[in-house]
Every structure is written in C-alpha cells, then in structure tokens.
Write an enzyme that holds these catalytic residues in place. Structure first.
Site, PDB file in Angstrom:
ATOM      1  CE  LYS A 185      -3.883   2.029   2.653  1.00  0.00           C
ATOM      2  NZ  LYS A 185      -4.763   1.863   3.837  1.00  0.00           N
ATOM      3  CB  SER A 227      -8.109   3.774   3.024  1.00  0.00           C
ATOM      4  OG  SER A 227      -7.240   3.078   3.907  1.00  0.00           O
ATOM      5  CB  SER A 256      -8.417   1.033   5.916  1.00  0.00           C
ATOM      6  OG  SER A 256      -9.078   2.271   5.866  1.00  0.00           O
TER       7      SER A 256
END
Lengths: 488, 95, 481
Positions: free
Chosen positions: A78, A153, A177
């Site tokens: 990420k 997210s 997330s």
C-alpha cells in the site's frame, strides 16, 4: 494452473523447490499489471526495474541455499508505507513528489524475508475513505464490477489481489481499511492487535488506531505474510515487546468447542437480509465443524462511529500538520509570506475529504470543545473496549458481517459522506478497542462478494486465522476469481 | 452543536487551510452533518469513566542515551522544496 | 500611587544528554546546519518518537533537588501550532501529567533575607529548531539541529516581587541544574532561557493584574533590565488610565527595548491532546531511590560545607558554592595550596575580576586551578610577594608558562638574602642622605609618613622582588642607626 492462480504459499513453495524462478513469477505479475491495471487503477507506482532486480537476487540466493522464508515471492505495498528511493504518495498531491529517504519496518521485514516488491498500491488519500475515491490518482475499480468501488482505504491492495495482479499485498486499517475492501473485493484481510506490527514508516492517519496487516486470497496466505510483518520494533514506542506468535502452526487445528459470539448489534433489523443470510450460513459452516454459537451484546458499539469520527480526525489533524511545504512534499508557487506558504501549500496539496477531516479534528480539539468531543469520545472508547472484554470472558471469537453493504457504484455516495461513514459500523469498534479481526469471503450476492468478519481477543490472531482457514478448507468462496482479467 | 461560517474560518486558520467564500457554505454544512452525527456521543452515560488514550494498558519503553543517527543531509536536502546552505528556506519569519 | 510587582518565571533548561529526547541524534552545539537532524527531528512522514531514558532521569534529578513530588505516572501531550522551526507542527510536551510536581526553591537576597519560591511543576519537552535571518536574501533559513533537544520547563508560582528576587531565583536555578549535572549552564548558548511573566497591581489589591510574558531572556542582566522595563511600562500605561493587554513580548538587548510579538498572536489555541505515539511514562519507587542516592551535592549543602570545612564567610561561601565549576575550581586550588582562606581570596578576588573583565566562565579560565594553587604555594613559602604573585598570575593568564617557569624566566624570586638586601639599603640611604637625615630628625608621627618613601625606593631598586618584611626590618634598623 497459471502462476497467478497459485496462492502465496504455493508460489513460495514453487520458487523454493525450483518449479519456477522468482523472475518468471515476477515477470508474470508485472505483465498482468501492465495489461490490466489501466482499467483497475489499483497501482500508483509499478516498480518493475527494482522488482526484477530483487527477483534475480532471490533466484541467486536460492541457488546458494540462502534467502528468507518468502524468498522471491512478489507482493505489492500500500502506498502508505515508506519505501526508500521510491515515491511514497499516500495517494495525495501533497506527497506526489515525495521520494522516501527510508523504508518502513514492514517493508524492511518483508524485504529481509525475500519479498519482491511489484509496486505501490492505490488508496484513499491519507487512508481517509471507504471507497478509494479520494485518491489524487483517481478511483480504483472493483474487479468484480468495474462500475463499482473496491472499498477503502486499502482499495488498491484489495483490487490488485482480487484481480490476481499480485498474490498478496500489505494494507493498513484505522477503521476497517483492510477488512472492508477485503470484503468488497472477495479476499481475506487481517488487522492485527494494535501494537503487533510496527508503525515506523507507515504514514500516520490516526496513530492510536492505525495498524498494518496482510491482504491475500486465503487465511493461510495471510498467516504466512503476517508472520513476516510482526515483531517488536524499538523505533515504535507503541509496538509491543512480546514473543512472536506462530500463526501457521495452529492453522489446521480443529475448531471443535470454539465458542463464537454473535452480537445482536451486528445483526440490526435494517441489515440487508441477503448479507445477514450469507453471514449466518458461513457461521453455520463453522458450527458444523464443532463450533458453539452464542448470542452476545456489545451495547456501546453503536457509538463507535461517532467516537471514531472524533478521535480519528483529532489525531489526523495533528499528524498531518507536518505537511507544511517546508522540508518535503508539495509547496505552492511563489508564497507571498509564511502564512501564504502554509495555507496554499496545504489547501492545494490536500484533497477535500482530508481537509474536511482536518477541520473536524481541529474543531474537536479546540478551546471550549475538547471536553464535549475529544474527552467524551475517549471515555466512550473505554466503554466500547469494556464491552468487548466482557464478551471475551464468554466467547473465543466474535463474528458478524464485515460491512452492511456490498460494493456500491462509483460516485454513488459522493454527496453523502455520512452514510459512508456509518457503513463502517462493524469494523470501527475493533480499532477503538485495539483487537485483531479479519474479513474472509463468505459468499456472493448478485455476483458481488460478501465478507464475514471474525474478531479475536487480544493477540489471538492465530485463533481467528485458524477458524478462517478451517472455513476455507470446507468452502471455495475464497478461490473464486472475477472474470475480469481471467487470461494472462 | 452546530457551527457557523465564522467558526469554520477560525478553525481553518488554526489548521492553516484556506476556505474560500464560495466553499465556506458547503464546508459548513458538511461539517455540521458530521458534527450532528458525532453529537450522538452526548447521549452516552460515561459517569466517571477514565478517558482512554491508548488501546492497550502498557507503558512507555525508554531508549538508551546513545547516538545512533548520522548526518543524512545528502539524502534529505534534495527532496526539500527550497533549500540553501544546508538550511530549509521559507519566507521571512517575523517574530 | 503605590504599585506592587508580581513576577513568575518559566525557565527552559536544556538537558545535557548525548542525544535528543525522542531520537538518537547528537545534541552537540555548533555543528553544521541540519547535520544533526534525523528523520525524526525533520518530522518525516511515518517517523515516531522513542523517549530517552537519560532525559527522564535528569528531570527526576531536578525534582529531587527541589524536594518536589516525582509523578510515578506522567504523560506526553501535543501542543499544536505552525512554525517553521517546529517540524511536526506540534511540540511534544507535558501538560496534564508532568513528571515533576510541586517543589520549593529557597533564594537568598543581598541583604541576607531568605525567601521560598514555590515551583508549580516541571515538565519534559522538546526544543524547537532555529530560524536564521542573515544571509538568506530576505528569506529565512531553518536549521533543525536543535529541534528535539530535551528540555525541562520549570514553572514557578508568581511568588517574586522584584527583579532582584527574580534574578536571585534564576541564579539559584542555574546553580542547582549545573550542580546536579543536568545542564551545562551555558547561558550564551541558550542552555537556560527565561520567560518572565510580569504584572503590577496597586498595593493592597488582592486580584492579580493582567500579565505579559517576555520571552527567551538568556542572561541575568537582560532579565533584570527586561523586568524593570516592563514594570515601568505597565505602571505608565495604568497611570495614564490604560489597560494592559495580555501578550508575549520580545526584549532587544541591543536597544534595551521590548515590543509585542507579532507571529504568535493568533496561535493561543494550542489544541493540546495526549500524544498517541507515546505511552504513559511509569517511574518506579526503586528508580527514584536510585536517583536520589546518585544526586550530587546541592549548592545549599555545599555552601554549608564550605563554611564549616574551610571557615569561609557566608559571602565567600555563597560565591564559591553557587556554581559547580567555581566550587570545583576552588576546591582544586585548596588541595594544591593547602590554604582555604588564601584560595578563597584569590579565586573570588583577583581571578574573578579578571574573568569578569574578559567575560569568561571559570571553566574557560586561562589559569588552571593547579597553577593558581602553585602561585599561592610560592606566596606562602616566601618565594614571591603578593604583589609579584599578581604579576605571575598575569603571566600565567597570558600563557607564558607555569608559575614556577614564569618566576624563573622573569627572575621574580623574592630577594631574601639579607647580605644583599643590606647592601641595597645602605646604598639607598647613602643616595638619599638628606631624606635619611630628615627622617632621623622627625618625630614618631612624621617618621611613619616618611618610611613609605624608603620602602618604595627599595622596591624600585629590587624591581619589587625584595622580601617586604626583611626590607622593613632593615630600613628601620639602618635609618635609626
């Protein structure tokens, strides 16, 4: 079986046994990213050259019988994890030009285990969002339906893993997330106990809630990845100094006698009936294997969303003050004075959702409102934690749906952020309490995946991974692949 | 607790964010939406519950007082938006 | 109208740890700009603080030195404001739960009066970097080497009522923190910085007046002047019917003026909240006791010991015991010279005057304690007279060698050979026959006045090296023969 259909564990074993080289695997995934990601937008940066160098190094290491336990296996990070020499953007214009001068501990640890980094995945800007629509680099599409969001997210990581553009990825979870996009994309994702994975080098959103974790297609792969992410780190004061658990050794254990609590609050009257059904069926499968199911109540959990929307923005407003256009990152053109430098750099560098949350957090901490908002939220936070503590006196695992909804259409909630916030109701309480939890695929509704959440007591990642693995041994929801990108 | 545009402007200034006049109304209404959701908190009966700042009841580890860091200017100065003579450059600071 | 002044101090003390409070960067001063700014000190995204044990220990030592409560649980908070020398956009500090609670500092004033000043608390925090304004063609340059240097901020109650008291208090704190070895005490480098809160009220009034804060005073002299200036300004404003605005002021030592600060006027909503990156700090009873055992001698104890052990006057003991370096220097001189009275006289007299004139600290004295001790030894064994001793000190000060080398090289040894001295005196009386006769004719009173002339002549003839007692005796004998 194509390389991209193999699990992380299979790829690891295949590289180790010489069935294929790390370079072959890495090139295969890079080719898939090149071919398919234009549609998905799951990557912000693809680090092809570096990935191939790492792959070659892994292949050489193997020949010398060296290399870590994940030698040569490619994954994606990420874009919230600092990666030395590589842009680390947090999906923000603010850090569009930020080449990190150092590696996050997670990146370091996985690197030491032999991981090859394919690239950096897309996300909501500064991890603020549940749909991956707040990214400066544009929204990520859900591989099960390109018109829908992947969740957020960690939406880029979830979409990339679901679409088989990467066998696994790292994510971070502040209010769901990892788990919510895992649910919406039909993969498995785990948020560990707060303090299990070092936060050093993970760009902070809300420091007392943030925790990194693995996202992969199965619980087994999550366990393998998690095993190589955890451990004490002197650089993070909140990272616990305790013996590392072995998440792999107990995976196959039977779950006979496991007590699963179903909180009534996770099955409210207005919950989508299909989602409730899928969840109950999944729990029935665990019951079939010998688990005992009991009803429980977590009365304060209903306040978790308002509690979170005070604490997270408050911490974020302070955490994001360092982005001031002085030492790194975006700086406005020709500032007329210092105030202009600050205001324009920050206003031009941050997106709307980030600015909104900074404003909410600043307000909640400001003079005259602190007691009513921040202090109150901190007290309710303890009530929520105490609810869980009482529940875990009676049960081993708490289960329910990960999200009250399926992947929704891109832009559908653009003007209704509150509904989107409220949809995190099942995941947020876990972060407030600091507990471990995972989401695993539990079935499909209209071709869209449904996630089931398993919450464990502190440091019982092994137990929820065991339950999820047993579930996945008996079901094939987690092996389903979207038809998108079915070919190479 | 609803807030007005003046409060938004004051808070935005504290946060060093610009809120233009045309955006102010929308921002105010969005923030009021969030705050009215957050106001559910006021129903909570927290009595004498102690506030909880950290999820786990652990205490701060302490570091030995030994120099571990080196000069990293070669790596960090080049990523600064403006620098000169090893210093970060900003518009003149007036005290 | 009769006005009364109320003063409280906030004192920032840089702790002399090797590394910063939250990072492993060196705290050494004088390094090239930003060469001691680590990822943490720069506030890089993703970086986190880890607390320095020594900083905690030194704060506790201070607490023990002022008999304060040491809080077994303390916590860090963030003070949020934007400033270029504050890289994270917040200062990590302590507010609700400081490590050191209430304590007492006793001060002694020039007239011998003693007063207790209450300490409200002392907390740990990080220092900011520096903004440099020269050489950046209208811009400012930011150097973050100082960012993250550990500080304790000592907050007094408003117990001080004159600038003399404030300075005595500041000196006492300086004396304590240097004596217990937690701060190098280098005021000129900002190791101790004083923020002075001043208000005035009519005598008899109970309510405190509105106060102003004059920030960052780094010398006792400036502090005294800044307070005087501010008291005068406030009284003028009030007597003209005006009101005092609560504000932060800056003192300019060059012009001896002060003005309100512009930059922080709107930043008083600091939005403190518990720092989520740092956990509560626990200190055990055992750790506190270990530190108590290791607490070095405090200035008050040392002063009492000096009076007792060296039979010093209270005044001398005060001068010598207040500053650890001064005290160590003095005791080293005593060891060498084996004469506390002379050592005290020389250290507080001749040496102190020289240091003062050159604006030097005792630790930078060009004359070492060993050398000064040696000078006193030579004085005591009559190798040199006290007048010559000053000459030797000057030579040592100028780096001309050790006292013995100087005495040898310059031929400063006292003439004690009575044969030789007798010849000189004879010659002198012969050369000044008229004066000698006048002396003989004079009465006792006049003789006393005239005697000095002959001593002067003798010293001139021997370049001051004649043993004064011998000369006196010889002259007395020969003049009356």
């Amino acid at each position: 079986m194509s390389l991209h259909d193999k699990s992380l564990t299979q790829l690891r074993d295949g590289i180790q046994q010489g069935d294929f080289s790390s370079r072959e695997v890495t090139e295969h995934f890079l080719a898939r990213i090149k071919k398919h990601d234009a549609q998905l937008n799951s990557f912000i940066s693809v680090t092809e050259e570096r990935a191939l160098q790492q792959a070659d190094a892994a292949d050489q290491a193997r020949q010398k019988n060296q290399g870590g336990v994940l030698n040569g296996v490619p994954i994606a990070h990420k874009d919230i994890f600092c990666t030395r020499g590589i842009r680390t953007s947090c999906a923000s214009r603010m850090l569009d030009n930020f080449i990190s001068p150092y590696d996050a501990t997670v990146v370091d640890k996985l690197g030491n285990a032999g991981i090859v980094t394919l690239g950096k995945t897309n996300m909501d800007e500064f991890a603020m969002g549940s749909s991956n629509e707040t990214s400066f680099y544009g929204p990520v599409k859900n591989p099960w339906d390109l018109e829908r969001v992947p969740g957020g997210s960690s939406g880029g990581s979830a979409a990339a893993v679901a679409a088989r553009l990467a066998p696994a990825a790292t994510g971070t979870d502040t209010g769901g997330s990892i788990r919510q996009p895992a649910a919406l994309c039909g993969i498995t994702g785990l948020k560990p106990t707060y303090g299990t994975v070092s936060r050093w080098g993970m760009i902070a959103f809300a420091s007392s809630l943030d925790q990194a974790g693995p996202m992969a297609r199965s619980a087994e792969d999550c366990a393998l990845l998690l095993q190589n992410m955890v451990g004490h780190d002197e650089k993070d004061s909140t990272c616990l100094n305790r013996a590392v658990d072995n998440y792999l050794s107990d995976l196959d254990n039977d779950i006979n006698g496991l007590t699963i609590g179903l909180p009534e609050e996770f099955f409210p009257a207005d919950l989508n009936g299909n989602i409730a059904d899928v969840t109950r069926k999944a729990i029935a499968e665990l019951e079939k294997q010998g688990a005992k199911v009991v009803s429980i109540s977590l009365p304060s959990v209903k306040l978790s969303v308002p509690t979170y929307y005070v604490i997270a923005p408050a911490e974020a407003s302070s955490n994001l003050s360092r982005f001031d256009g002085v030492r790194y990152g975006y700086r406005c053109e020709d500032p007329s004075d210092l105030m202009d430098l600050y205001k324009r750099s920050r206003s031009e560098g941050f997106g709307d959702e980030v600015k909104r949350r900074i404003l909410v957090g600043t307000y909640a901490l400001s003079h005259g409102y602190y007691d009513a908002y921040y202090l109150k939220a901190q007290k309710v936070r303890r009530l929520i934690r105490d609810d869980f503590a009482r529940a875990f006196e009676k049960v081993d695992v708490i289960a329910g749906p990960t999200s009250p909804e399926l992947a929704f259409g891109l832009g559908a909630k653009k003007d209704d952020p509150i509904t989107m916030y409220m949809a995190d109701v099942f995941t947020i309480a876990v972060n407030l309490a600091g507990l471990p939890a995972l989401s695993m695929p539990g079935g499909f509704i209209d071709g869209l995946p449904v996630g089931v959440q398993l919450i464990g007591n502190y440091f019982r990642e092994g137990q929820i991974l065991n339950a999820a693995h047993r579930f996945q041994l008996a079901t094939d929801w987690h092996t389903q692949a979207p038809t998108f990108a079915g070919d190479i | 607790m609803a807030i007005n545009q003046d409060t938004i402007l004051r808070v935005a200034h504290l946060a060093r964010l610009q809120v233009s006049e045309q955006d102010c109304e929308e921002t105010t209404s969005r923030l009021n939406d969030i705050l009215s959701m957050v106001d559910q908190l006021q129903q909570a009966d927290v009595g004498d519950i102690a506030p909880m700042a950290h999820p786990l009841d652990v205490h701060q580890p302490l570091r030995q007082d030994i120099i571990t860091e080196t000069d990293i200017r070669a790596e960090v100065m080049p990523i600064a938006p403006a620098q000169e003579d090893n210093c970060y450059l900003v518009p003149r600071v007036i005290e | 109208m009769q006005w009364e002044t109320v003063i409280g101090l906030e004192v920032h003390v840089q702790l002399n740890t090797q590394t910063k409070i939250f990072s492993g960067s060196s705290t050494q001063v004088g390094a090239e700009a930003n060469s001691q700014a680590s990822l943490i000190d720069l506030g890089m995204p993703g970086t986190l603080p880890v607390l320095n044990r020594e900083a905690v220990n030194k704060a506790i030592l201070f607490g023990l030195a002022i008999n304060a409560d040491i809080n077994r649980h303390s916590a860090f908070e963030r003070k949020n404001y934007f400033y270029p020398d504050l890289p994270k956009g917040y200062q990590t500090t302590q507010l609700e739960h400081p490590i050191v609670g209430a304590g007492i500092v006793e001060i002694e004033l020039a007239d011998g009066r003693k007063k207790n000043v209450r300490i409200h608390h002392a907390h740990l925090e990080e220092d900011a970097g520096k903004s440099l304004h020269e050489d950046f063609h209208g811009m400012s340059g930011i150097d973050l080497n100082r960012a993250g240097t550990p500080l304790i901020e000592i907050v007094s109650e408003p117990d001080l009522s004159t600038s003399e008291e404030a300075v005595a208090f500041a000196r006492k704190l300086h004396s304590i923190v240097t004596s217990i070895g937690i701060c190098d005490g280098e005021m000129s480098q900002g190791s101790l910085r004083f923020d002075v809160n001043v208000s005035v009220r009519l005598k008899g009034e109970e309510k405190l007046g509105t106060r102003t804060e004059t920030k960052n005073l780094n010398s006792f002299k400036f502090m005294e002047r800044a307070i005087a200036l501010e008291v005068e300004r406030q009284i003028d404003v009030l007597e003209d019917g005006g009101t005092i605005t609560q504000e932060t002021r800056l003192f300019d030592a060059d012009t001896n003026t002060a003005r309100a600060m512009r930059s922080k006027e709107d930043a008083n909503d600091y939005r403190y909240f518990p720092c989520p990156d740092l956990l509560p700090v626990n200190v055990s009873e055992a750790e506190i006791e270990a530190l108590r055992d290791a607490l070095p001698e405090l200035p008050d104890t040392r002063k009492a010991r000096f009076i007792e052990q060296y039979s010093l006057s209270s005044y001398d003991a005060d001068m010598l015991a207040g500053d650890l370096n001064m005290a160590n220097y003095f005791e080293a001189v005593v060891t060498q010279a084996n004469d506390a009275k002379l050592a005290a006289n020389w250290v507080t007299g001749e040496l102190a005057a020289r240091l003062n004139a050159s604006d030097l600290n005792i630790q930078n004295s060009p004359v070492s304690a060993t050398d000064l001790g040696q000078i006193i030894v030579r004085l005591k064994d009559d190798t040199i007279s006290s007048k010559i001793a000053k000459q030797v000190l000057e030579a040592c000060w100028n780096g001309e060698g050790s006292p013995d080398q100087v005495i040898e090289a310059k031929g400063l040894k006292q003439m004690s050979d009575s044969g030789e001295l007798e010849k000189i005196v004879d010659q002198l009386i012969a050369d000044n026959a008229t004066q000698a006769q006048a002396y003989r004719d004079a009465d006792e009173n006049k003789r006393k006045k005239m005697f000095g002339f002959f001593v002067g002549q003798a010293m001139k003839a021997t370049q001051g090296k004649a043993n004064p007692q011998q000369i006196n005796a010889l002259l007395e004998k020969k003049l009356t023969q």
